[in-house]
Scaffold this active site. Sequence first.
Site, PDB file in Angstrom:
ATOM      1  N   GLU A  50      23.443  28.818   6.647  1.00  0.00           N
ATOM      2  CA  GLU A  50      21.754  29.177   6.954  1.00  0.00           C
ATOM      3  C   GLU A  50      21.339  30.916   7.784  1.00  0.00           C
ATOM      4  O   GLU A  50      20.915  31.035   8.190  1.00  0.00           O
ATOM      5  CB  GLU A  50      21.019  28.550   8.416  1.00  0.00           C
ATOM      6  CG  GLU A  50      21.287  27.085   8.495  1.00  0.00           C
ATOM      7  CD  GLU A  50      20.496  26.287   7.209  1.00  0.00           C
ATOM      8  OE1 GLU A  50      19.430  27.427   6.568  1.00  0.00           O
ATOM      9  OE2 GLU A  50      20.261  25.370   7.373  1.00  0.00           O
TER      10      GLU A  50
ATOM     11  N   HIS B 274      20.989  28.081  16.212  1.00  0.00           N
ATOM     12  CA  HIS B 274      20.429  26.954  15.410  1.00  0.00           C
ATOM     13  C   HIS B 274      21.722  25.092  15.793  1.00  0.00           C
ATOM     14  O   HIS B 274      22.499  24.789  15.688  1.00  0.00           O
ATOM     15  CB  HIS B 274      20.936  26.593  14.293  1.00  0.00           C
ATOM     16  CG  HIS B 274      20.637  25.786  12.776  1.00  0.00           C
ATOM     17  ND1 HIS B 274      18.966  24.620  13.091  1.00  0.00           N
ATOM     18  CD2 HIS B 274      21.703  25.030  12.306  1.00  0.00           C
ATOM     19  CE1 HIS B 274      19.449  24.164  12.742  1.00  0.00           C
ATOM     20  NE2 HIS B 274      19.898  24.181  11.652  1.00  0.00           N
TER      21      HIS B 274
ATOM     22  N   HIS C  94      21.050  21.075  15.801  1.00  0.00           N
ATOM     23  CA  HIS C  94      20.202  19.326  15.652  1.00  0.00           C
ATOM     24  C   HIS C  94      20.250  18.586  17.154  1.00  0.00           C
ATOM     25  O   HIS C  94      21.184  17.926  17.438  1.00  0.00           O
ATOM     26  CB  HIS C  94      21.652  18.510  14.773  1.00  0.00           C
ATOM     27  CG  HIS C  94      22.110  19.250  13.508  1.00  0.00           C
ATOM     28  ND1 HIS C  94      22.518  19.239  12.194  1.00  0.00           N
ATOM     29  CD2 HIS C  94      21.159  20.652  12.450  1.00  0.00           C
ATOM     30  CE1 HIS C  94      22.610  19.649  11.564  1.00  0.00           C
ATOM     31  NE2 HIS C  94      21.933  20.952  11.642  1.00  0.00           N
TER      32      HIS C  94
ATOM     33  N   GLU D 111       8.713  23.468  34.658  1.00  0.00           N
ATOM     34  CA  GLU D 111       8.824  25.185  34.758  1.00  0.00           C
ATOM     35  C   GLU D 111       8.802  24.988  33.585  1.00  0.00           C
ATOM     36  O   GLU D 111       9.314  26.656  32.477  1.00  0.00           O
ATOM     37  CB  GLU D 111      10.659  25.281  34.465  1.00  0.00           C
ATOM     38  CG  GLU D 111      11.080  24.067  33.900  1.00  0.00           C
ATOM     39  CD  GLU D 111      12.795  24.307  34.106  1.00  0.00           C
ATOM     40  OE1 GLU D 111      13.487  25.144  35.084  1.00  0.00           O
ATOM     41  OE2 GLU D 111      14.256  23.666  32.934  1.00  0.00           O
TER      42      GLU D 111
ATOM     43  N   HIS E   3      15.205  18.019  11.692  1.00  0.00           N
ATOM     44  CA  HIS E   3      16.044  18.966  10.673  1.00  0.00           C
ATOM     45  C   HIS E   3      17.056  19.250  12.206  1.00  0.00           C
ATOM     46  O   HIS E   3      18.424  18.772  12.804  1.00  0.00           O
ATOM     47  CB  HIS E   3      16.365  19.775   9.808  1.00  0.00           C
ATOM     48  CG  HIS E   3      17.829  20.793   9.583  1.00  0.00           C
ATOM     49  ND1 HIS E   3      17.554  21.058   8.555  1.00  0.00           N
ATOM     50  CD2 HIS E   3      17.879  21.149  10.439  1.00  0.00           C
ATOM     51  CE1 HIS E   3      18.915  21.631   8.543  1.00  0.00           C
ATOM     52  NE2 HIS E   3      19.497  21.411   9.524  1.00  0.00           N
TER      53      HIS E   3
HETATM   54  O1  2HA Z   1      25.744  24.156   9.433  1.00  0.00           O
HETATM   55  O2  2HA Z   1      23.224  22.770  10.438  1.00  0.00           O
HETATM   56  O3  2HA Z   1      21.446  22.976   8.969  1.00  0.00           O
HETATM   57  C1  2HA Z   1      25.402  23.132   8.795  1.00  0.00           C
HETATM   58  C2  2HA Z   1      23.421  22.634   9.362  1.00  0.00           C
HETATM   59  C3  2HA Z   1      22.510  23.316   8.246  1.00  0.00           C
HETATM   60 ZN    ZN Z   2      21.512  22.142  10.568  1.00  0.00          ZN
END
Ligand code: 2HA
Ligand code: ZN
Length: 273
Positions: free
Chosen positions: A116, A140, A142, A170, A211
């Site tokens: 990414e 980033h 999940h 909050e 995602h």
């Molecule tokens: O690194 O999260 O979006 C794997 C991911 C790709």
């Molecule tokens: Zn991801």
Amino acid sequence: MDILKSKFMEGFVRLTDDAFRKGWHERNGGNYSYRIKCEEAEMVMDSFSFDRDFAPIGVEVPNLAGEFFLVTGSGKFMRNVILDPAANTCVIQVDQDGKNYRIVWGLRDGGRPTSELPTHLMNHSIKKELTGGRHRVILHAHTTNVIALTFVLPLKDEVFTRELWEMATECPVVFPDGVGVVPWMVPGGREIALATAELMKKYDVAIWAHHGIFCSGEDFDLTFGLMDTVEKSAEILVKVLSMGGKKQTITAQDFRDLAKDFHVTLPEKFLYE
Ligand code: 2HA
Ligand code: ZN
């Protein structure tokens, strides 16, 4: 100075462990980058080597020319960073055109920066410009409950922002600008990077439907704390929906009253009746 002994490496690594323990990073899920300060880069310059080739980023980030970033490696597991940062992360430098990067440290046993990278660097570019250089961290992950909500709520910034705000008092103070939502797209490339960057012009939080989530912040604590707050609010919403839905809530007028006392500006587009 050895980069592994630096304060910023310590802060970076601590977050990877905290975030894994939160359950946000199954297998190689998620990725993470830090725009290294000039004085930090100078301090650890002895650790860098400049003999590797440049490779295309896939997006153009001219305002990041020459800058150094500490980033996780593609396919690497977030939980392993704390055991061996030199094998699971790298420092990259952006070239003078802002179109290419090269690895100057790390990924000792081979590999590439996160898949990414285009989104990370586009977000850094936007945030550097809009915050006068204050924002330095892009994370980033999940996050389970945020992802779950993208199967149930309309994929609209207004809906996600308002619902998340309502789940914890909050929240509007922590993310007064709201959150944005990117519809499902193929990850890893230029298109999703451009769509995410558009949202990062308005928000510090961009949700990728089905995602995960991207958060931007000034430092490790604030960025981790932002994601933690959003995900906790999402968890409450999942529980509330599972119990049959809201029977009472914080109203639009309540938010206006809160904004006054807490000196935050809450855009009216989120305060619909
Ligand atoms: O690194 O999260 O979006 C794997 C991911 C790709
Ligand atoms: Zn991801």
